[in-house]
Design a protein around this motif. Structure first.
Motif, PDB file in Angstrom:
ATOM      1  N   LYS A 130       0.842  -1.205   0.000  1.00  0.00           N
ATOM      2  CA  LYS A 130       0.000   0.000   0.000  1.00  0.00           C
ATOM      3  C   LYS A 130       0.875   1.251   0.000  1.00  0.00           C
ATOM      4  O   LYS A 130       0.527   2.273  -0.619  1.00  0.00           O
ATOM      5  CB  LYS A 130      -0.911  -0.019   1.236  1.00  0.00           C
ATOM      6  N   ALA A 131       2.005   1.157   0.662  1.00  0.00           N
ATOM      7  CA  ALA A 131       2.920   2.297   0.743  1.00  0.00           C
ATOM      8  C   ALA A 131       3.417   2.731  -0.642  1.00  0.00           C
ATOM      9  O   ALA A 131       3.841   3.875  -0.819  1.00  0.00           O
ATOM     10  CB  ALA A 131       4.111   1.948   1.639  1.00  0.00           C
ATOM     11  N   VAL A 132       3.356   1.825  -1.609  1.00  0.00           N
ATOM     12  CA  VAL A 132       3.743   2.216  -2.970  1.00  0.00           C
ATOM     13  C   VAL A 132       2.526   2.192  -3.909  1.00  0.00           C
ATOM     14  O   VAL A 132       2.668   2.011  -5.124  1.00  0.00           O
ATOM     15  CB  VAL A 132       4.887   1.329  -3.530  1.00  0.00           C
ATOM     16  N   GLY A 133       1.347   2.350  -3.336  1.00  0.00           N
ATOM     17  CA  GLY A 133       0.131   2.482  -4.146  1.00  0.00           C
ATOM     18  C   GLY A 133      -0.407   1.173  -4.696  1.00  0.00           C
ATOM     19  O   GLY A 133      -1.232   1.170  -5.609  1.00  0.00           O
ATOM     20  N   LEU A 134       0.040   0.059  -4.120  1.00  0.00           N
ATOM     21  CA  LEU A 134      -0.404  -1.243  -4.634  1.00  0.00           C
ATOM     22  C   LEU A 134      -1.252  -1.967  -3.595  1.00  0.00           C
ATOM     23  O   LEU A 134      -1.351  -1.576  -2.442  1.00  0.00           O
ATOM     24  CB  LEU A 134       0.808  -2.068  -5.064  1.00  0.00           C
ATOM     25  N   PHE A 135      -1.860  -3.048  -4.045  1.00  0.00           N
ATOM     26  CA  PHE A 135      -2.894  -3.695  -3.248  1.00  0.00           C
ATOM     27  C   PHE A 135      -2.727  -5.209  -3.350  1.00  0.00           C
ATOM     28  O   PHE A 135      -2.626  -5.759  -4.448  1.00  0.00           O
ATOM     29  CB  PHE A 135      -4.254  -3.266  -3.815  1.00  0.00           C
ATOM     30  N   TYR A 136      -2.688  -5.859  -2.182  1.00  0.00           N
ATOM     31  CA  TYR A 136      -2.772  -7.320  -2.114  1.00  0.00           C
ATOM     32  C   TYR A 136      -4.097  -7.637  -1.424  1.00  0.00           C
ATOM     33  O   TYR A 136      -4.217  -7.500  -0.203  1.00  0.00           O
ATOM     34  CB  TYR A 136      -1.592  -7.905  -1.325  1.00  0.00           C
ATOM     35  N   PRO A 137      -5.122  -8.041  -2.171  1.00  0.00           N
ATOM     36  CA  PRO A 137      -6.472  -8.094  -1.602  1.00  0.00           C
ATOM     37  C   PRO A 137      -6.775  -9.151  -0.525  1.00  0.00           C
ATOM     38  O   PRO A 137      -7.503  -8.831   0.420  1.00  0.00           O
ATOM     39  CB  PRO A 137      -7.367  -8.304  -2.830  1.00  0.00           C
ATOM     40  N   PRO A 138      -6.284 -10.404  -0.614  1.00  0.00           N
ATOM     41  CA  PRO A 138      -6.798 -11.398   0.344  1.00  0.00           C
ATOM     42  C   PRO A 138      -6.568 -10.994   1.810  1.00  0.00           C
ATOM     43  O   PRO A 138      -5.447 -10.643   2.194  1.00  0.00           O
ATOM     44  CB  PRO A 138      -6.027 -12.671  -0.020  1.00  0.00           C
ATOM     45  N   ASP A 139      -7.622 -11.052   2.602  1.00  0.00           N
ATOM     46  CA  ASP A 139      -7.608 -10.491   3.956  1.00  0.00           C
ATOM     47  C   ASP A 139      -8.363 -11.363   4.951  1.00  0.00           C
ATOM     48  O   ASP A 139      -9.443 -11.014   5.429  1.00  0.00           O
ATOM     49  CB  ASP A 139      -8.226  -9.086   3.930  1.00  0.00           C
ATOM     50  N   PRO A 140      -7.797 -12.522   5.310  1.00  0.00           N
ATOM     51  CA  PRO A 140      -8.468 -13.358   6.311  1.00  0.00           C
ATOM     52  C   PRO A 140      -8.749 -12.554   7.586  1.00  0.00           C
ATOM     53  O   PRO A 140      -8.046 -11.573   7.859  1.00  0.00           O
ATOM     54  CB  PRO A 140      -7.439 -14.456   6.601  1.00  0.00           C
ATOM     55  N   ALA A 141      -9.752 -12.985   8.349  1.00  0.00           N
ATOM     56  CA  ALA A 141     -10.100 -12.284   9.595  1.00  0.00           C
ATOM     57  C   ALA A 141      -8.872 -12.135  10.488  1.00  0.00           C
ATOM     58  O   ALA A 141      -8.718 -11.147  11.195  1.00  0.00           O
ATOM     59  CB  ALA A 141     -11.215 -13.028  10.324  1.00  0.00           C
ATOM     60  N   SER A 142      -7.969 -13.090  10.429  1.00  0.00           N
ATOM     61  CA  SER A 142      -6.765 -13.092  11.272  1.00  0.00           C
ATOM     62  C   SER A 142      -5.604 -12.362  10.610  1.00  0.00           C
ATOM     63  O   SER A 142      -4.446 -12.597  10.949  1.00  0.00           O
ATOM     64  CB  SER A 142      -6.347 -14.539  11.535  1.00  0.00           C
ATOM     65  N   TRP A 143      -5.877 -11.462   9.691  1.00  0.00           N
ATOM     66  CA  TRP A 143      -4.798 -10.866   8.884  1.00  0.00           C
ATOM     67  C   TRP A 143      -3.695 -10.204   9.697  1.00  0.00           C
ATOM     68  O   TRP A 143      -2.572 -10.083   9.227  1.00  0.00           O
ATOM     69  CB  TRP A 143      -5.352  -9.918   7.819  1.00  0.00           C
ATOM     70  N   GLY A 144      -4.025  -9.768  10.912  1.00  0.00           N
ATOM     71  CA  GLY A 144      -3.019  -9.123  11.748  1.00  0.00           C
ATOM     72  C   GLY A 144      -1.957 -10.076  12.250  1.00  0.00           C
ATOM     73  O   GLY A 144      -0.891  -9.650  12.701  1.00  0.00           O
ATOM     74  N   SER A 145      -2.213 -11.369  12.184  1.00  0.00           N
ATOM     75  CA  SER A 145      -1.221 -12.334  12.665  1.00  0.00           C
ATOM     76  C   SER A 145      -0.962 -13.490  11.701  1.00  0.00           C
ATOM     77  O   SER A 145       0.116 -14.072  11.730  1.00  0.00           O
ATOM     78  CB  SER A 145      -1.641 -12.880  14.033  1.00  0.00           C
ATOM     79  N   CYS A 146      -1.913 -13.831  10.850  1.00  0.00           N
ATOM     80  CA  CYS A 146      -1.722 -15.010   9.990  1.00  0.00           C
ATOM     81  C   CYS A 146      -0.613 -14.755   8.968  1.00  0.00           C
ATOM     82  O   CYS A 146      -0.357 -13.622   8.585  1.00  0.00           O
ATOM     83  CB  CYS A 146      -3.014 -15.417   9.298  1.00  0.00           C
ATOM     84  N   MET A 147       0.042 -15.842   8.573  1.00  0.00           N
ATOM     85  CA  MET A 147       1.205 -15.701   7.697  1.00  0.00           C
ATOM     86  C   MET A 147       0.890 -16.175   6.283  1.00  0.00           C
ATOM     87  O   MET A 147       0.034 -17.032   6.066  1.00  0.00           O
ATOM     88  CB  MET A 147       2.379 -16.490   8.278  1.00  0.00           C
ATOM     89  N   MET A 148       1.622 -15.638   5.349  1.00  0.00           N
ATOM     90  CA  MET A 148       1.353 -15.895   3.943  1.00  0.00           C
ATOM     91  C   MET A 148       1.513 -17.383   3.586  1.00  0.00           C
ATOM     92  O   MET A 148       0.786 -17.890   2.733  1.00  0.00           O
ATOM     93  CB  MET A 148       2.261 -15.030   3.077  1.00  0.00           C
ATOM     94  N   GLY A 149       2.441 -18.060   4.233  1.00  0.00           N
ATOM     95  CA  GLY A 149       2.585 -19.499   3.967  1.00  0.00           C
ATOM     96  C   GLY A 149       1.316 -20.247   4.330  1.00  0.00           C
ATOM     97  O   GLY A 149       0.863 -21.124   3.586  1.00  0.00           O
ATOM     98  N   GLY A 150       0.722 -19.880   5.444  1.00  0.00           N
ATOM     99  CA  GLY A 150      -0.544 -20.489   5.855  1.00  0.00           C
ATOM    100  C   GLY A 150      -1.676 -20.119   4.913  1.00  0.00           C
ATOM    101  O   GLY A 150      -2.542 -20.935   4.613  1.00  0.00           O
ATOM    102  N   ASN A 151      -1.658 -18.885   4.444  1.00  0.00           N
ATOM    103  CA  ASN A 151      -2.673 -18.449   3.462  1.00  0.00           C
ATOM    104  C   ASN A 151      -2.603 -19.302   2.194  1.00  0.00           C
ATOM    105  O   ASN A 151      -3.630 -19.694   1.633  1.00  0.00           O
ATOM    106  CB  ASN A 151      -2.484 -16.977   3.085  1.00  0.00           C
ATOM    107  N   VAL A 152      -1.375 -19.573   1.750  1.00  0.00           N
ATOM    108  CA  VAL A 152      -1.206 -20.433   0.570  1.00  0.00           C
ATOM    109  C   VAL A 152      -1.688 -21.851   0.880  1.00  0.00           C
ATOM    110  O   VAL A 152      -2.410 -22.473   0.091  1.00  0.00           O
ATOM    111  CB  VAL A 152       0.276 -20.454   0.129  1.00  0.00           C
ATOM    112  N   ALA A 153      -1.325 -22.340   2.052  1.00  0.00           N
ATOM    113  CA  ALA A 153      -1.677 -23.716   2.419  1.00  0.00           C
ATOM    114  C   ALA A 153      -3.187 -23.946   2.415  1.00  0.00           C
ATOM    115  O   ALA A 153      -3.650 -25.043   2.124  1.00  0.00           O
ATOM    116  CB  ALA A 153      -1.099 -24.051   3.796  1.00  0.00           C
ATOM    117  N   HIS A 154      -3.941 -22.908   2.764  1.00  0.00           N
ATOM    118  CA  HIS A 154      -5.394 -23.074   2.893  1.00  0.00           C
ATOM    119  C   HIS A 154      -6.186 -22.372   1.799  1.00  0.00           C
ATOM    120  O   HIS A 154      -7.414 -22.356   1.862  1.00  0.00           O
ATOM    121  CB  HIS A 154      -5.850 -22.571   4.266  1.00  0.00           C
ATOM    122  N   ALA A 155      -5.510 -21.778   0.830  1.00  0.00           N
ATOM    123  CA  ALA A 155      -6.232 -21.012  -0.200  1.00  0.00           C
ATOM    124  C   ALA A 155      -7.154 -20.014   0.495  1.00  0.00           C
ATOM    125  O   ALA A 155      -8.337 -19.891   0.152  1.00  0.00           O
ATOM    126  CB  ALA A 155      -7.028 -21.932  -1.132  1.00  0.00           C
TER     127      ALA A 155
END
Lengths: 466, 466
Positions: free
Chosen positions: B127-152
């Protein structure tokens, strides 16, 4: 693998399943099923079966699986990598008679259809109820949805809307042993075990035969702006593309065409003549779509401002529907025009968008080194460059011996640039010799394990991909 | 499968690879790695390894593969299906120290990162460079990208922008035998053999360990409108959702919350109190995003007109950033609030959007039949309903014996409605007993073949999915 040669006994069985109406045995009638749109390759099948139901597909496959008869599934035969060619003979299983749109679900923005539905027919059917199926291969007027799934097909709009992969929710497939199953559910989200839907998409008919497709639809965007932008340098054109996206603009198409591409089209069909100034070396064909014409015009102005840094010769807006149609037709006909001109090989290179200038320069450097002429065009917004290498004045020996070396070097460049050897055409048979550029022995082991899991007897589209 | 019990000899080897700083052996330090956010399950690992490089991951896996030591990969442990629980003991491989954003490529709208990067940190960095990564699980403040990939993983914005799956271009993975490979290329299109990227996404760490992730980014949409819409009937709320999409409006979030969900949140954290009229039975939380506030307001008006047919009590716009934050916080905290209230089981049901009213009625009918109370909320735009079954006043016998029967019937209803048993949480260990609702023996054979191809010794996250 020793495959079985088809005998009258096999034919008798097939006839009992699909009836005489759905078997083709006569040479001249089989002939068209021995080729696709890839170069000038031809392989004759022993017979062509045109099933009309999933149950027939299942019975034919189970029989061929037991009797070790190769089966090559086929849609419209518009593929560009030889995926539909029956290189081991046997049965061509042509799905063109399973061509019904079973349902358009306006509540859920979904449609369910058979694999023989033509892409453009689906587009029109859903547009009639205000909906949109974006993937639009150049061959959309004839290519079939089953083939689109098999190759994860793209098209100009993929740059904004994604490829076929992004619109498939669920598939009904038939395994070589005849088992019929759904790969997923008709839902927008799916996290229920290994994703078989995505494994089948792009597998080129080597794992299973797709007999039903559930696609996602989106609301139709009724307005668009189309502009043709000539440049004195192909590199500038490619650099302009990066700037557009960097400025936060996502066009609904961003196509690149070398000068020669449009010249060949005009030679092929004089009605598709696009005026070229003498200093034009390349064009971008850029479309913006949306709901509000005023906004699109604003965005177009911003876009034009953005690309000024790359010295376009002009920005030519298509003012009428007829002009838009002409430009799109010219773009879509390039492949045919090239084919008409000379024997050729088409490479479906793809790299991260900003690496396009380097890729293009690499193509031309290889051309200089190996003496070939190339015509390049494609989906610049996706970094997907179709490189057409013309036989033209090359000797047969150069064509047979040198060009494969040049292609390998081209693919190595793609890999260096974090790209790959096919963006949307697939591997089929013509790119298979180059798979080791991208893949390690570990990849091949995994591919073989997956293939074995679905098709232990290797009867389904044998000789493709791996 | 007979796994090896970890001895001091194994520990000595692990230490030689990752150093003492990256091994946890003390009981109280290992304890947190024995649980995740799924119910109250706990399984103690023999040791926890926290590698810092891909090479370390490779060496640890290769060793465990030879010695038949189970390895459970782990991100932040925020999963809701028990995917990160070391149910067979052995090694927990926690990737949290591999937490670097390696590169944000503004030319290509891509980022390359390690699996331990927290979702929200990625969001903020791009976001700091005007870009957007949309997926936002409820746990976004702590969940990690590897876990996001693991669970789609999904999240509220998936309804407009898609899930994690739609943003992964390429992965670096390590196989159980230690082989390191890329699953694809850094390109927007890919049709180069079986799609290993999509096979790894959603495979819950059972096939390979993800050590690097290349994501697609899009331009950031700076403006949004958020509205809370109370209804006197949950069915009406769900029906309104279908109407919104049918009208051609794609909100950037369309969340459903039952009355009790917001009551529990307010009890859990009084700062998150949302005013509820006595007749409110459910809310929709609807966000529209874009670049032009005037357009969003037009669209909001159109939306409000569209849902009038479903008799909303009111339409409450969030006027300030603080109000927006409050509403989103309340929505994101429902899971925790339910957990705080009672023992519970959360089911991640998903159906085609228009089938939500039927699904919800089915949940309540099962509740009446089996005597359980449920709190339902979730991503209505995606047909993804999180059904929380509370233990509350149920006896232990009811909880243990009856509830699994009720859950099975709930999942059978999902299947009938063309849905599935998990939209974004995955199968892990808690949904595994119900997989046969969706899957035939043929599916299980395919899953087993895929698993065997990647992990012949079954050391990687054993006991999950299948």
């Amino acid at each position: 693998m020793n495959y079985t040669t088809i005998t009258t006994e096999h034919i008798t069985y097939f006839t009992s399943i699909v009836s005489e109406l759905n078997i083709i045995l006569k040479e001249e009638q089989k002939h068209p099923y021995g080729k696709d749109h890839t170069e000038d390759l031809h392989y004759m099948p022993a017979c062509v079966i045109t099933p009309t139901t999933t149950q027939q597909v299942s019975l034919v496959l189970a029989y061929c699986n037991i009797h070790l008869i190769p089966v090559t599934p086929r849609g419209a035969g518009t593929g560009l990598s030889g995926g539909a060619l029956p290189i081991m003979g046997g049965v061509v299983l042509s799905l063109h008679k399973m061509n019904k749109i079973i349902n358009i679900d306006e509540d859920n923005l979904q449609a369910t259809l058979q694999p023989g539905v033509i892409n453009y027919d689906l587009q029109q059917a859903v547009k009639a109820v205000g909906l949109f199926y974006p993937p639009d291969p150049a061959s959309w007027g004839s290519c079939m949805m089953g083939g689109n799934v098999a190759h994860a097909s793209g098209g100009p709009r993929a740059v904004k809307y994604g490829t076929t992969r992004d619109y498939i929710l669920n598939l009904e497939i038939v395994l070589p042993n005849g088992d019929i199953l759904n790969t997923g559910a008709n839902t927008l989200k799916y996290s229920t075990g290994y994703n078989l839907t995505h494994l089948i998409i792009g597998s080129e008919g080597t794992l299973a035969v797709v007999t039903k497709i559930v696609v996602k639809l989106i609301p139709y965007n009724p307005k668009n702006v189309l502009m043709l932008v000539p440049f004195t340098s192909a590199t500038d054109a490619c650099k302009a593309v990066t700037s557009i996206f960097k400025a936060g603009i996502i066009p609904s198409a961003c196509e690149f065409m070398e000068r020669d591409a449009l010249i060949l089209v005009a030679q092929y069909d004089p009605l598709l003549h696009v005026v070229l100034t003498p200093d034009t070396q390349a064009h971008l064909l850029i479309e913006l779509d949306g709901h509000h014409m005023d906004l699109l015009q604003q965005q177009a102005e911003q876009l034009v401002k953005t690309i000024q840094a790359h010295s376009p010769i002009d920005v030519l807006y298509a003012d009428t529907e007829a002009q838009k149609e002409l430009l799109w037709k010219a773009r879509r006909k390039i492949g045919e025009a090239v084919k008409h001109q000379s024997a050729y090989k088409e490479e479906d290179t793809v790299v991260p968008r900003a690496a396009m200038p380097e890729l293009l320069q690499g193509v031309k450097a290889l051309g200089a080194k190996y003496g070939f002429k190339s015509v390049c065009y494609g989906h610049a917004g996706d970094g997907n460059l179709h490189v057409n290498i013309l036989k033209d004045n090359l000797t047969d020996s150069q064509w047979t011996n040198d060009i494969p070396i040049a292609i390998r070097q081209l693919f190595e460049l793609c890999k260096q640039l974090n790209g790959t050897i096919s963006g949307e055409h697939g591997i089929g048979v013509v790119q298979k010799p180059y798979m080791d550029v991208m893949m390690t022995p570990t990849h091949f082991n995994i591919f073989a394990g997956i293939k074995r899991t679905f098709d232990p007897n290797n009867i389904l589209n044998p000789g493709k991909i791996i």
